[in-house]
Design a protein around this motif. Sequence first.
Motif, PDB file in Angstrom:
ATOM      1  N   TYR A  87      -2.150   4.719   4.749  1.00  0.00           N
ATOM      2  CA  TYR A  87      -3.435   4.038   4.832  1.00  0.00           C
ATOM      3  C   TYR A  87      -4.528   4.841   4.121  1.00  0.00           C
ATOM      4  O   TYR A  87      -5.413   4.276   3.463  1.00  0.00           O
ATOM      5  CB  TYR A  87      -3.843   3.827   6.285  1.00  0.00           C
ATOM      6  CG  TYR A  87      -2.991   2.838   7.044  1.00  0.00           C
ATOM      7  CD1 TYR A  87      -2.384   1.767   6.398  1.00  0.00           C
ATOM      8  CD2 TYR A  87      -2.790   2.955   8.425  1.00  0.00           C
ATOM      9  CE1 TYR A  87      -1.615   0.854   7.093  1.00  0.00           C
ATOM     10  CE2 TYR A  87      -2.029   2.047   9.135  1.00  0.00           C
ATOM     11  CZ  TYR A  87      -1.428   1.003   8.458  1.00  0.00           C
ATOM     12  OH  TYR A  87      -0.666   0.099   9.148  1.00  0.00           O
ATOM     13  N   GLN A 122      -4.252   4.388   0.434  1.00  0.00           N
ATOM     14  CA  GLN A 122      -4.763   3.069   0.057  1.00  0.00           C
ATOM     15  C   GLN A 122      -6.280   3.118  -0.111  1.00  0.00           C
ATOM     16  O   GLN A 122      -6.836   2.551  -1.057  1.00  0.00           O
ATOM     17  CB  GLN A 122      -4.375   2.052   1.140  1.00  0.00           C
ATOM     18  CG  GLN A 122      -4.845   0.638   0.861  1.00  0.00           C
ATOM     19  CD  GLN A 122      -4.282  -0.368   1.867  1.00  0.00           C
ATOM     20  OE1 GLN A 122      -3.640  -1.327   1.506  1.00  0.00           O
ATOM     21  NE2 GLN A 122      -4.532  -0.139   3.146  1.00  0.00           N
ATOM     22  N   HIS A 123      -6.961   3.797   0.790  1.00  0.00           N
ATOM     23  CA  HIS A 123      -8.416   3.958   0.668  1.00  0.00           C
ATOM     24  C   HIS A 123      -8.774   4.707  -0.612  1.00  0.00           C
ATOM     25  O   HIS A 123      -9.737   4.357  -1.297  1.00  0.00           O
ATOM     26  CB  HIS A 123      -8.961   4.726   1.875  1.00  0.00           C
ATOM     27  CG  HIS A 123      -9.396   3.848   3.009  1.00  0.00           C
ATOM     28  ND1 HIS A 123     -10.571   3.154   3.000  1.00  0.00           N
ATOM     29  CD2 HIS A 123      -8.788   3.547   4.183  1.00  0.00           C
ATOM     30  CE1 HIS A 123     -10.690   2.468   4.131  1.00  0.00           C
ATOM     31  NE2 HIS A 123      -9.617   2.690   4.866  1.00  0.00           N
ATOM     32  N   VAL A 147      -1.103  -2.846   4.449  1.00  0.00           N
ATOM     33  CA  VAL A 147      -1.049  -2.082   3.189  1.00  0.00           C
ATOM     34  C   VAL A 147      -0.973  -3.026   1.995  1.00  0.00           C
ATOM     35  O   VAL A 147      -0.498  -2.652   0.918  1.00  0.00           O
ATOM     36  CB  VAL A 147       0.146  -1.094   3.176  1.00  0.00           C
ATOM     37  CG1 VAL A 147      -0.026  -0.027   4.229  1.00  0.00           C
ATOM     38  CG2 VAL A 147       1.477  -1.825   3.351  1.00  0.00           C
ATOM     39  N   VAL A 183      -3.268  -4.165   0.014  1.00  0.00           N
ATOM     40  CA  VAL A 183      -4.024  -3.700  -1.154  1.00  0.00           C
ATOM     41  C   VAL A 183      -3.264  -2.607  -1.887  1.00  0.00           C
ATOM     42  O   VAL A 183      -3.179  -2.606  -3.121  1.00  0.00           O
ATOM     43  CB  VAL A 183      -5.415  -3.200  -0.724  1.00  0.00           C
ATOM     44  CG1 VAL A 183      -6.155  -2.582  -1.910  1.00  0.00           C
ATOM     45  CG2 VAL A 183      -6.231  -4.344  -0.147  1.00  0.00           C
ATOM     46  N   LEU A 184      -2.690  -1.668  -1.137  1.00  0.00           N
ATOM     47  CA  LEU A 184      -1.913  -0.583  -1.750  1.00  0.00           C
ATOM     48  C   LEU A 184      -0.723  -1.136  -2.520  1.00  0.00           C
ATOM     49  O   LEU A 184      -0.464  -0.745  -3.676  1.00  0.00           O
ATOM     50  CB  LEU A 184      -1.441   0.387  -0.669  1.00  0.00           C
ATOM     51  CG  LEU A 184      -0.529   1.524  -1.128  1.00  0.00           C
ATOM     52  CD1 LEU A 184      -1.229   2.397  -2.148  1.00  0.00           C
ATOM     53  CD2 LEU A 184      -0.064   2.360   0.058  1.00  0.00           C
ATOM     54  N   LEU A 208     -12.364  -2.880   2.668  1.00  0.00           N
ATOM     55  CA  LEU A 208     -10.946  -2.601   2.904  1.00  0.00           C
ATOM     56  C   LEU A 208     -10.647  -2.548   4.396  1.00  0.00           C
ATOM     57  O   LEU A 208      -9.595  -3.033   4.838  1.00  0.00           O
ATOM     58  CB  LEU A 208     -10.562  -1.276   2.233  1.00  0.00           C
ATOM     59  CG  LEU A 208      -9.081  -0.899   2.295  1.00  0.00           C
ATOM     60  CD1 LEU A 208      -8.227  -1.972   1.628  1.00  0.00           C
ATOM     61  CD2 LEU A 208      -8.844   0.451   1.623  1.00  0.00           C
ATOM     62  N   THR A 245      -7.854  -5.056   5.966  1.00  0.00           N
ATOM     63  CA  THR A 245      -6.609  -4.543   6.564  1.00  0.00           C
ATOM     64  C   THR A 245      -6.634  -4.559   8.080  1.00  0.00           C
ATOM     65  O   THR A 245      -5.585  -4.489   8.718  1.00  0.00           O
ATOM     66  CB  THR A 245      -6.356  -3.101   6.105  1.00  0.00           C
ATOM     67  OG1 THR A 245      -7.421  -2.259   6.572  1.00  0.00           O
ATOM     68  CG2 THR A 245      -6.286  -3.022   4.586  1.00  0.00           C
TER      69      THR A 245
END
Length: 641
Positions: free
Chosen positions: A28, A31-32, A207, A209-210, A320, A324
């Motif tokens: 996580y 991802q940020h 996750v 976006v990742l 985000l 999420t």
Amino acid sequence: MKAILRPGRRTSRHPVDEVLPPGKLAVYGFQHVLAFYAGAVIVPILLANSIGLSTEQLVHLINADLFTCGIASIIQSVGFWKVGVRLPLLQGVTFTAVSPMIAIGLAAGGGTDGLLVIYGAVIVAGLVTFFLAPFFSRLIRFFPPVVTGSVITIIGLALLPVAAADATGGAGPTSDPTNGKNLAYALGTLALIVLIQRVFKGFMATVAVLVGLVAGTLVAWAFGDAHFGAVGGSDWVGVTTPFHFGWPQFSIAAIISMVVVMLITAVETTGDVFATGEIVEKRIGREDVARALRADGLATTIGGTFNSFPYTCFAENVGLVRLTRVKSRWVVAAAGAIMILLGLIPKAGAIVAGIPHPVLGGAALAMFATVAVVGFQTLAKVDFHDHRNVVIVATSVGLAMYVTAQPQVAQAVPGWAEIIFGSGITLGSLTAILLNIVFHHLGKDFGPAVAGQPGDSIRLDQVNTMSREEFVETFAGLFQGPRWMVERAWEMRPFTDTHALRRSFQEALFSGSHEEQRQLIESYPQLGSQFVADGLSGEASLRDQSARGLTFLNEPDRDELAAITEAYRERFGFPLVISVRDADSFDRIIEQGRERLDNCENQEHAAALLEIAKIAGYRFDDFLSDANPIHSARTRWSSTR
């Protein structure tokens, strides 16, 4: 001897404070970092190009920026003493400072000479922000939902062009909106994020976006559009040292300019803190704002010391968190640790920098738009029957979009005003704050019109000073028959807005005794009766039932409705009460009446009260509509579009 067992005290931990397993924290957090990276490095790139720094110096600025971003994010999310808001807020260099820093640097001769004057101003501005934080937080009463909702909405909408620029290949000469590949990468990444959130649940959805960024980058690399050549030329280790470019220089003019930047940034930070509080469902108070601003000030001072720039909460990552639904602040702390690592390992940073702009833009479109959605949710709490609130939101959002769509407008104002007109977020936020002060804090607050007719309307301040008799006479038409509900609502004064006034009638209705409520139910007229059609049960009943044509039914329909209402009265001893404005057709009214005949008496007593509450709600809307014809006309027009 037997041990005495006592039940352990249960402790409830807010999701914000939840410490996730190391694996999830790392994923996580990464991802940020990916969502944040492009915004993090753009400020040093713009500054270096503008004041004439070398490529080697730019690389050092980027490493220093990432390193300090990590420290600042840990300070804000983990917190200590009275520093750090302890929310999942990631820190980054504020875009508001770009133009002023360029101006300061060029005025000082450019190059490292200009950079040293910038750092002197940054350090002092950070200290000023730190010590002013508790005083600024006392202004929280000037940030009601109409202001915070406007600011949050503006932040989300103003960032969308940044995402769109990335989606077309990046701002500047690399932008190519006609390039089909750029469109495919951006929309493909966005579509994958949406698909993952639709199909998957749990960890995979968080996750999205990742996964979208990694998958988009791999596809672009396969087609030769993602390049990682800079990785080989980067060092393995690069440590930023305090005052790497020399001792800071202090200029009064530069310091004043940077202090103004930080005051404006404080407004944006306040908006981000409220937005995050809305997302993680944690109430934000004055001390929370003070903690966040102290963290901004401390991080900015550290930034000036470690060759970086002013810091603020990054709205990109607020989006985000909303997307999420991962609320833990320790995720941001993990992201901070990763950024520190990237700042110390240039090769790692070079890998992240290889993400193509269109892929990043596709993900950013989703993230930034969710920030605007949070703003919409906040604005839903605003009383828009008060025309002043309409003016505040419309003007602030309109001006923000004006300078966002036409950034060259900043060149038409004096140099001192460029800092305001150079950013839609800054201009829109300041406009919302100032208009709220003008409309709600200067002069007498009359409140919105809640009853009467234009030219003879009754405003909220008048309602709050009414005698019991005047109040009952004004609002008795919300109900049929007895007036005890209105009398008890009067006791709940003062009302802060029309929402509070509306709630008072609902609370009074459901606080009555069983006998009082039964008397009220029996006062409502029969559906579709000639008595209602002739206006003998009151104008309100006539308006209610005519909304679905019950006052001019043909004979077969009138007979069918009469049979049901008579059977209902015989079954329960009181009339069938239905909020007919909720029904989309006559057939639905008939269907509902037949269904309710099968219920028990207690259930129907409760059902009748709910229907009465709905009817009173519609009648209250009629009161507002009659008193605010302009607002009502606008609402009806927009609902038909």
